[in-house]
Design an enzyme around this catalytic site. Structure first.
Site, short mmCIF file in Angstrom:
data_model
loop_
_atom_site.label_atom_id
_atom_site.label_comp_id
_atom_site.label_asym_id
_atom_site.label_seq_id
_atom_site.Cartn_x
_atom_site.Cartn_y
_atom_site.Cartn_z
N THR A 143 -18.19 46.65 54.48
CA THR A 143 -17.99 45.90 55.72
C THR A 143 -17.38 46.76 56.82
OG1 THR A 143 -17.70 43.84 54.49
CG2 THR A 143 -16.82 43.91 56.71
N SER A 149 -22.10 40.54 57.34
CA SER A 149 -23.25 40.01 56.61
C SER A 149 -24.51 40.83 56.86
CB SER A 149 -23.50 38.55 57.02
OG SER A 149 -22.39 37.74 56.69
N GLY A 182 -10.24 46.41 50.53
CA GLY A 182 -9.19 46.31 49.53
C GLY A 182 -8.95 47.64 48.83
N ARG A 315 5.90 11.63 38.42
CA ARG A 315 6.46 11.03 39.63
C ARG A 315 6.11 9.55 39.71
NH1 ARG A 315 8.16 12.54 44.91
NH2 ARG A 315 8.77 10.57 45.87
N GLY A 410 5.61 16.42 49.41
CA GLY A 410 6.43 17.54 49.87
C GLY A 410 6.58 18.63 48.81
N THR A 431 -15.46 33.50 52.50
CA THR A 431 -16.12 34.45 53.39
C THR A 431 -16.31 35.84 52.81
OG1 THR A 431 -13.97 34.82 54.48
CG2 THR A 431 -15.51 33.31 55.55
N GLU A 433 -17.61 38.55 49.84
CA GLU A 433 -18.82 38.57 49.00
C GLU A 433 -19.90 37.66 49.60
OE1 GLU A 433 -19.97 40.37 46.34
OE2 GLU A 433 -18.25 41.61 46.82
N ASP A 435 -20.41 35.28 53.51
CA ASP A 435 -20.04 34.02 54.15
C ASP A 435 -20.89 32.90 53.55
OD1 ASP A 435 -20.86 31.93 56.34
OD2 ASP A 435 -18.91 32.70 56.96
#
Length: 683
Positions: A143, A149, A182, A315, A410, A431, A433, A435
């Site tokens: 990229t 793309s 990365g 809860r 919360g 998005t 590998e 979009d």
């Protein structure tokens, strides 16, 4: 009260084994190692970004030392020779910290996968042993800031110098810088760089090269410039960076030359003459990354569901004023409506992913020669299925994690309960590998042009022209939407002998017929619109733009139909008297009916649902949720998320005794008040 004795009894370990399937061994091994490294989840909260990056690298190297991350590489280079097992192990990593998962994906899936699938045996021998062990850290530089793309238009160049026998890599303008890469900012020593191969002033298209970017001490090499991309929404343990090249030279042998090569004299050679076909063949070999990301998204959704269902069984809130005890969250019909259709969809996508991984393993293990038509057909079908499954799998993660976060109130907002990391870390999955909308265009392209044509050579405008040249009746006949009318006629408005509004709602034949009709009607409709635009002499780019939403809707409908078919087939594998079959049938029916309910507007517009039957479907969805309620805890526990990874303050034992709390949790899980979980439909 619903009688818990009437609910199917689930053997959780047995159901986990069924879900794990053929790759149970690697999944269990991965869970074991994740549990041992569970402390990284707390490190993500407490450490600075710089510290956490080093911690994630440490965990990845420890995993690499076990050999589990190299299982997809050939045995002769130290791997396990099983691509399917590699993906199964990778997607299971998503149960833990997702920075670790992405760091593993970059090193072993992208960097290692490119060398494995695009390189020759010489490249395999030179790089794979060291990258498997973690000795050689790499990155995948495809990229660019200006192109993502549209890979064919990348700006980085690799110009062959015949006198020196080198390729010279350059970044000709700033938008051609490699971006979001990365491993690049801190740790990679080498990169697989995708660049325009230039010979004698002419580009031969995009090819991949192994390019050193740092020396042994980690210093950036001359001619290479690297910057950190900076803070991100999530994945703080992954060092994304930008890379520029200024006349960086690499030997001719550094071209990954499985599909094309350059001789010493500068002659370009390839067994695939057609340039476009060659490009898409090369790109198609990298489909493993797309499959892996989709699976990771599905597994991240599982974690969110475990957290939300367990919390809803602890809860309590409001309830009958005459009672001293408040109601559990999971006993409220709206809470069931929020969680259970998503639980069903997660099971459905799990089986779709399992089938996809099996297909990928078979295609890549076949080692078919270039030009084998049957193999090419299977590969194209695999690429299409991978694109659709990745899109729906990662959208699933985004949707399920958000709804589960909200369902925990919360508490879901606190970092200590894992949702902050799950949301931030998975957001990018939609998005990278590919979009998701672009991927669905790939699916639609296959649907409209048929796999018998060489559709990979058609861009969006080529697809428009291709369809415009067909007789639309050919597309309609191929989709055979009109034939499906016979399969669903008993449930259609205006039938001569209509069945009761409640009849057949849980018949898988009805579910399949409805989704098939929707898909095939959409395909024929899109084909007509494309042809009509071209007949009016409108520019192809305008035609496609106006029909693009319709084209993407076709693809999504096709993938949802495919997912349902897979789920139905998986249920049919189980014995008729199996408790697991009963449970999975409930989930399968809920998946199918919730898909129809979500798109009831379309079905009503096209005469496939009456108002009364639409209301009946909503009532049935509510009933299915109530039937799933007593077994919900078992269904999420069957995902096999290790207890060590469920580090959430909101699940801390309230009684001071974990065992006492678990006993109460299972006791509460057995009851489902029909009053609180009444019909959702106002009809």
């Amino acid at each position: 009260m619903a009688d818990p004795a009437s609910a199917p009894r689930i053997d959780v370990p047995e159901l986990t084994a069924f879900l794990d399937g053929h790759y149970a061994g690697i999944r269990q091994l991965t869970r074991k190692h994740l549990a041992e490294q569970a402390g990284v989840l707390q490190d993500q909260i407490e450490m600075s970004s710089e510290e956490f990056r080093e911690r994630v690298l440490e965990v990845v190297k420890e995993f690499a030392s076990t050999g589990m991350l190299g299982v997809g590489f050939p045995e002769e280079y130290g791997g396990g020779g099983d691509i399917g097992a590699s993906i199964a192990g990778f997607e299971t990593l998503a149960l833990g910290d997702l920075s670790v998962l992405v760091k593993v994906g970059v090193q072993f899936g992208l960097f290692g996968g490119a060398i494995l699938h695009l390189g020759s045996r010489e490249h395999h021998a030179a790089y794979i042993p060291d990258l498997i062990s973690g000795k050689l850290l790499g990155c995948f530089a495809m990229t660019e800031s200006g192109h993502g793309s549209d890979v064919q238009q990348l700006g980085t160049t690799a110009t062959y110098d015949p006198e020196a026998g080198d390729f010279v890599l350059s970044t000709p303008y700033d938008l051609a810088r490699k971006d979001y890469i990365g491993n690049a900012a801190c740790h990679a020593h080498a990169a697989v760089v995708f660049a325009q191969l230039v010979i004698g002033g002419e580009s031969e298209g995009v090819h991949a090269f192994v390019v050193p970017i740092r020396d042994e001490k980690g210093k950036v090499l001359p001619g290479v410039r690297i910057e950190d991309d900076g803070p991100k929404m999530g994945l703080s343990g992954v060092d994304n960076g930008r890379i520029w090249f200024d006349g960086v030279r690499v030997p001719r042998a550094n071209l990954l030359n499985r599909y094309a090569d350059v001789t010493e004299a500068g002659e370009y050679v390839s067994d695939i003459e057609n340039r476009s076909r060659r490009f898409f063949t090369m790109l198609g070999t990298l489909v493993q990354g797309r499959v892996s990301v989709g699976g990771a998204g599905i597994n991240a959704a599982k974690v969110a569901l475990v957290l939300a269902v367990r919390y809803s069984l602890m809860r309590r809130q409001f309830g009958d004023p005459s009672s001293d005890e408040e109601e559990l969250l999971l006993d409220y019909g709206m809470h069931q409506r929020r969680l259970f259709p998503r639980l069903a969809r997660t099971y459905a996508m799990h089986f779709a992913q399992e089938t996809l991984v099996k297909e990928l393993h078979e295609v890549f293990s076949a080692q078919a020669p270039v030009g084998d038509e049957e193999a090419e057909h299977r590969r194209r079908a695999l690429e299409s299925r991978a694109a659709g499954t990745k899109a729906l799998g990662t959208w699933l993660a985004t949707d399920v994690i958000q709804e589960c976060r909200e369902a925990c109130g919360g508490n879901g907002y606190l970092a200590a309960n894992r949702f902050a990391a799950l949301k931030g870390d998975t957001d990018v999955f939609t998005t990278f590998e590919g979009d998701n909308h672009v991927l669905l265009q790939l699916v639609a392209k296959g649907l409209l042009t048929d796999y018998q044509s060489n559709f990979e050579e058609l861009d969006q405008l080529g697809m428009v022209r291709f369809v415009s040249e067909l007789a639309v009746e050919t597309v309609v006949e191929r989709t055979s939407a009109h034939k499906l009318l016979e399969r669903v006629k008993d449930w259609l408005p205006g039938s001569d002998d209509p069945k009761d509004d409640e009849s057949g709602l849980r018949d898988p034949s009805y579910h399949l017929a409805m989704l098939r009709f929707r898909e095939e009607h959409m395909i024929s409709g899109a084909a007509r619109r494309l042809k009509r635009g071209m007949d009016r002499k409108m520019p192809p780019v305008v035609v496609f733009s106006r029909v693009q939403d319709h084209v993407i809707a076709c693809a999504r409908a096709s993938v949802e139909r495919e997912v349902l078919e897979t789920f139905v087939a998986k249920v049919d594998e189980l014995p008729e008297d199996s408790a697991h079959r009963v449970a999975l049938t409930l989930l399968c029916d809920l998946y199918a009916l919730s898909v129809i309910e979500d798109d009831k507007g379309w079905f009503m517009e096209h005469g496939r649902l009456t108002t009364e039957r639409s209301k009946a479907i909503s009532r049935e969805v509510g009933r299915l949720c109530r039937r799933i309620r007593p077994i919900a805890l078992d269904l999420v526990n069957a995902f096999g998320v290790p207890e060590e990874l469920l580090q959430a303050e909101m699940l801390t034992p309230l009684s001071g005794s974990l065992e006492a709390d678990r006993e109460q949790l299972h006791a509460d899980a057995a009851f489902s008040p029909d009053v609180a979980a009444g019909p959702v439909s106002a009809g």
